[in-house]
Design an enzyme around this catalytic site. Structure first.
Site, PDB file in Angstrom:
ATOM      1  N   GLY A  27       0.770  -1.404  -0.072  1.00  0.00           N
ATOM      2  CA  GLY A  27      -0.064   0.160   0.037  1.00  0.00           C
ATOM      3  C   GLY A  27       0.923   1.305   0.026  1.00  0.00           C
ATOM      4  N   ASN A  28       1.919   0.965   0.750  1.00  0.00           N
ATOM      5  CA  ASN A  28       2.897   2.332   0.909  1.00  0.00           C
ATOM      6  C   ASN A  28       3.556   2.614  -0.766  1.00  0.00           C
ATOM      7  OD1 ASN A  28       2.083   2.960   3.384  1.00  0.00           O
ATOM      8  ND2 ASN A  28       3.678   1.419   4.183  1.00  0.00           N
TER       9      ASN A  28
ATOM     10  N   LYS B  48      -4.852  -5.539  11.384  1.00  0.00           N
ATOM     11  CA  LYS B  48      -4.586  -5.093  10.293  1.00  0.00           C
ATOM     12  C   LYS B  48      -4.822  -3.723  10.088  1.00  0.00           C
ATOM     13  CE  LYS B  48      -3.110  -5.698   5.879  1.00  0.00           C
ATOM     14  NZ  LYS B  48      -1.970  -5.890   5.560  1.00  0.00           N
TER      15      LYS B  48
ATOM     16  N   LYS C 117      -2.205  -9.003   2.542  1.00  0.00           N
ATOM     17  CA  LYS C 117      -1.875  -8.897   1.260  1.00  0.00           C
ATOM     18  C   LYS C 117      -0.619  -9.612   0.949  1.00  0.00           C
ATOM     19  CE  LYS C 117       0.516  -4.451   1.458  1.00  0.00           C
ATOM     20  NZ  LYS C 117       0.323  -4.567   2.863  1.00  0.00           N
TER      21      LYS C 117
ATOM     22  N   LYS D 190       5.594  -9.077   5.657  1.00  0.00           N
ATOM     23  CA  LYS D 190       6.282  -9.270   4.495  1.00  0.00           C
ATOM     24  C   LYS D 190       7.394 -10.518   4.557  1.00  0.00           C
ATOM     25  CE  LYS D 190       5.496  -5.053   2.234  1.00  0.00           C
ATOM     26  NZ  LYS D 190       4.579  -4.781   2.846  1.00  0.00           N
TER      27      LYS D 190
END
Length: 299
Positions: A9-10, A121, A205, A263
């Site tokens: 998103g970033n 989240k 995600k 991640k």
């Protein structure tokens, strides 16, 4: 080589930027250039984040009290279509001869996942402490620190089954660039009858992207964000950059749970199950990360 690329998103909306359409278009255009460079050499499947956009839609919905706000699965579907449209349009401008498609993707989760009891989240924009406290009191939001600011947190169940997987596989076999599983996919569960229904939550995600990459038997996984690499002791004087590391040497729980931790968990899961490498780093370094010349490479 088949490469699954997850855009954080970033990477699509830089920290502190307003959630305007123009800001998002400019950032998606920047992302499309990086993806196009990758696509010159490799076949791509692209996923993306949607946290800020889901949060904005939720806030906008509350401004119209005549209709109850839509649940998170519907907002996820809306944003998956919105962001997928922007990415596909800009990629078409960069790769006019490449066939591509955006696919709304449902991902099944366990309705008894403990994540529903512990929201974690991040979605929506950043707030000051006073704004966060006010939103918590007025709207019942669960709020958590995000760096120096605060954001809303919602349940994040683990992805179990990608319902459109066979369709994605057929598209990949036809050498079509696929944009799918946006925002972690649309969270759904099944009644005992087998009927599907939407779930109030947001799937991580990165974990959804790793699952997709494993199921597609991808040869590499890239998780792209707005940081150049993974660092130990991030933000402290003792911070050290990690250039390459074995998945067995990384503990995702030793890193920030709301940002780089997922991640790392996703990358390690992919490497452990496939034996292929994963990379984490800055969007503009995508080609270099894949070549082992930038970011953090997990092997």
């Amino acid at each position: 080589m088949l490469v699954v690329v997850g855009l954080g998103g970033n990477a699509l909306l830089r920290r502190g930027q307003p959630l305007t359409a123009e800001s998002q278009i400019q950032n998606v255009r920047r992302a499309a250039i990086a993806l196009a460079n990758l696509a010159q050499e490799h076949q791509l499947v692209v996923t993306h984040g949607n946290g800020p956009q889901v949060g904005l839609l939720a806030l906008q919905a509350e401004a119209y009290p005549a209709v109850p706000p839509y649940p998170l699965d519907m907002l996820g579907a809306e944003t998956e279509g919105l962001i997928g449209y922007l990415i596909e349009q800009e990629l078409r401008n960069q790769l006019p001869d490449q066939a591509m498609v955006t696919l709304l993707t449902q991902i099944e989760v366990d309705p008894n996942d403990p994540a529903f009891q512990t929201p974690s989240k991040f979605i929506g924009p950043q707030y000051s402490k006073s704004e966060a406290q006010q939103l918590s009191a007025e709207r019942g939001y669960t709020i958590a620190p995000d760096g120096k600011a605060y954001r809303r947190v919602v349940p994040s169940p683990k992805p179990k089954v990608i319902l459109e997987l066979s369709v994605i596989q057929q598209l990949v076999q036809a050498e079509i660039l696929v944009i799918c599983a946006g925002g972690g996919g649309i969270p759904v569960s099944r009644h005992r009858s087998g009927h599907l229904y939407g779930v109030e939550g947001v799937i991580d995600k990165d974990l959804a992207t790793a699952l997709l990459a494993i199921e597609l038997e991808a040869e590499a996984l890239l998780l792209l964000t707005d940081v150049e690499a993974v660092y130990t002791h991030w933000g402290q004087p003792t911070a050290q950059r990690i250039d390459q590391v074995s998945h067995t040497q990384l503990d995702p729980e030793a890193f920030a749970p709301g940002s780089i931790g997922p991640k790392i968990a996703a990358a390690c899961q992919f490497v452990a199950q496939t034996g292929h490498p994963a990379g984490i780093g800055n969007l503009e370094q995508a080609v270099g990360i894949l070549r082992g010349q930038g970011g953090t490479r997990i092997v």
